[in-house]
Design an enzyme around this catalytic site. Structure first.
Site, PDB file in Angstrom:
ATOM      1  N   ARG A  23       0.859  -1.184   0.000  1.00  0.00           N
ATOM      2  CA  ARG A  23       0.000   0.000   0.000  1.00  0.00           C
ATOM      3  C   ARG A  23       0.893   1.232   0.000  1.00  0.00           C
ATOM      4  O   ARG A  23       1.979   1.216   0.577  1.00  0.00           O
ATOM      5  CB  ARG A  23      -0.865  -0.022   1.258  1.00  0.00           C
ATOM      6  CG  ARG A  23      -1.852   1.093   1.376  1.00  0.00           C
ATOM      7  CD  ARG A  23      -2.724   0.944   2.609  1.00  0.00           C
ATOM      8  NE  ARG A  23      -3.676  -0.141   2.408  1.00  0.00           N
ATOM      9  CZ  ARG A  23      -4.170  -0.887   3.398  1.00  0.00           C
ATOM     10  NH1 ARG A  23      -3.804  -0.682   4.641  1.00  0.00           N
ATOM     11  NH2 ARG A  23      -5.026  -1.836   3.138  1.00  0.00           N
ATOM     12  N   ASN A  87      -0.461  -0.042  13.513  1.00  0.00           N
ATOM     13  CA  ASN A  87       0.021  -1.057  12.579  1.00  0.00           C
ATOM     14  C   ASN A  87       1.211  -1.772  13.212  1.00  0.00           C
ATOM     15  O   ASN A  87       2.196  -1.116  13.566  1.00  0.00           O
ATOM     16  CB  ASN A  87       0.518  -0.409  11.279  1.00  0.00           C
ATOM     17  CG  ASN A  87      -0.571   0.281  10.514  1.00  0.00           C
ATOM     18  OD1 ASN A  87      -1.540  -0.337  10.120  1.00  0.00           O
ATOM     19  ND2 ASN A  87      -0.402   1.578  10.292  1.00  0.00           N
ATOM     20  N   ASP A 103       4.838  -4.278   6.838  1.00  0.00           N
ATOM     21  CA  ASP A 103       3.585  -4.461   7.570  1.00  0.00           C
ATOM     22  C   ASP A 103       3.478  -5.931   8.000  1.00  0.00           C
ATOM     23  O   ASP A 103       3.579  -6.822   7.164  1.00  0.00           O
ATOM     24  CB  ASP A 103       2.417  -4.089   6.653  1.00  0.00           C
ATOM     25  CG  ASP A 103       1.082  -4.200   7.344  1.00  0.00           C
ATOM     26  OD1 ASP A 103       0.453  -3.155   7.517  1.00  0.00           O
ATOM     27  OD2 ASP A 103       0.660  -5.322   7.692  1.00  0.00           O
ATOM     28  N   ASP A 105       0.743  -7.321   9.398  1.00  0.00           N
ATOM     29  CA  ASP A 105      -0.650  -7.751   9.361  1.00  0.00           C
ATOM     30  C   ASP A 105      -1.498  -7.311  10.557  1.00  0.00           C
ATOM     31  O   ASP A 105      -2.571  -6.755  10.370  1.00  0.00           O
ATOM     32  CB  ASP A 105      -0.785  -9.272   9.209  1.00  0.00           C
ATOM     33  CG  ASP A 105       0.156  -9.836   8.170  1.00  0.00           C
ATOM     34  OD1 ASP A 105       0.186  -9.309   7.047  1.00  0.00           O
ATOM     35  OD2 ASP A 105       0.878 -10.792   8.494  1.00  0.00           O
ATOM     36  N   ASP A 107      -3.191  -5.405  13.583  1.00  0.00           N
ATOM     37  CA  ASP A 107      -3.469  -4.010  13.870  1.00  0.00           C
ATOM     38  C   ASP A 107      -4.251  -3.946  15.173  1.00  0.00           C
ATOM     39  O   ASP A 107      -4.938  -4.906  15.544  1.00  0.00           O
ATOM     40  CB  ASP A 107      -4.326  -3.375  12.766  1.00  0.00           C
ATOM     41  CG  ASP A 107      -3.682  -3.499  11.395  1.00  0.00           C
ATOM     42  OD1 ASP A 107      -2.571  -2.970  11.219  1.00  0.00           O
ATOM     43  OD2 ASP A 107      -4.287  -4.125  10.509  1.00  0.00           O
ATOM     44  N   ASP A 120      -7.166  -8.528  12.304  1.00  0.00           N
ATOM     45  CA  ASP A 120      -6.429  -9.252  11.261  1.00  0.00           C
ATOM     46  C   ASP A 120      -5.587 -10.426  11.765  1.00  0.00           C
ATOM     47  O   ASP A 120      -4.545 -10.746  11.183  1.00  0.00           O
ATOM     48  CB  ASP A 120      -5.565  -8.290  10.435  1.00  0.00           C
ATOM     49  CG  ASP A 120      -6.410  -7.202   9.780  1.00  0.00           C
ATOM     50  OD1 ASP A 120      -7.557  -7.497   9.403  1.00  0.00           O
ATOM     51  OD2 ASP A 120      -5.920  -6.075   9.656  1.00  0.00           O
ATOM     52  N   GLU A 123      -5.225 -13.081   9.032  1.00  0.00           N
ATOM     53  CA  GLU A 123      -4.238 -12.681   8.022  1.00  0.00           C
ATOM     54  C   GLU A 123      -2.815 -12.901   8.542  1.00  0.00           C
ATOM     55  O   GLU A 123      -1.951 -13.401   7.834  1.00  0.00           O
ATOM     56  CB  GLU A 123      -4.441 -11.209   7.653  1.00  0.00           C
ATOM     57  CG  GLU A 123      -3.480 -10.717   6.590  1.00  0.00           C
ATOM     58  CD  GLU A 123      -3.667  -9.234   6.279  1.00  0.00           C
ATOM     59  OE1 GLU A 123      -2.833  -8.717   5.503  1.00  0.00           O
ATOM     60  OE2 GLU A 123      -4.592  -8.593   6.791  1.00  0.00           O
TER      61      GLU A 123
END
Length: 178
Positions: A23, A87, A103, A105, A107, A120, A123
């Protein structure tokens, strides 16, 4: 770190553990820069997802990046008050006028009243296997969750509404504001 100073505009790139760009955020404004941290202002910033989807942030925000912590924190000024989005991520670097981090994953969403929710987990569990996170990274991420939970409870630093409100007010008076 590059010679980053208040008022500079930087991109932000979030990568996944395998090095793929995940992102990106356009043109955050540097509010404060030191050897240990970077504070960025996001206001109507264009975000581009790896899928090509693009959207703009809805509310102004202050984003804290750290050299020594495995997380970064976004303080979002919503109509309902200040909410936080944490994050779990590697410490940042600045390269070619871009803040970069990996990142991991997980959060934590923190609401105005101090309650929070961990997001998440599926994930994270999927990616820790498919992207081959090391044991050290997994342990560091969970230790960082514990550190964040303690800071949230204590309303310290960037979780102190008065502190982030004063930073925002300073930004509005600084001449950097749009």
């Amino acid at each position: 770190m590059e010679n980053v100073k208040p008022g500079d505009k930087l991109l932000v790139h979030a990568y996944k553990h395998n090095g793929n760009l995940y992102r990106s955020w356009d043109s955050g404004i540097v509010l404060e820069s030191s050897e240990k941290h970077l504070i960025l202002i996001n206001q109507e910033v264009l975000i581009t997802e790896v899928t090509g989807r693009k959207w703009k942030t809805n509310e102004p925000a202050i984003w804290f990046f750290f050299k020594d912590y495995w997380f970064n924190v976004i303080c979002m000024f919503k109509d309902s008050g200040i909410n936080y989005y944490c994050n779990l991520a590697s410490p940042f670097i600045v390269e070619s006028e871009t803040i970069k981090y990996i990142d991991y994953d997980l959060d934590i969403k923190v609401f105005n009243d101090g309650s929070y929710k961990i997001l998440d987990l599926k994930e994270f569990n999927r990616n820790r296997i498919s992207l081959k996170y090391t044991r050290n990274i997994i342990e560091t991420v969970w230790e960082s969750i514990d550190k964040l939970k303690k800071m949230i409870k204590e309303k310290k630093d960037f979780f102190d509404h008065d502190y982030v409100t004063k930073l925002w007010e300073w930004y509005l008076q600084s001449g950097f504001a749009k």
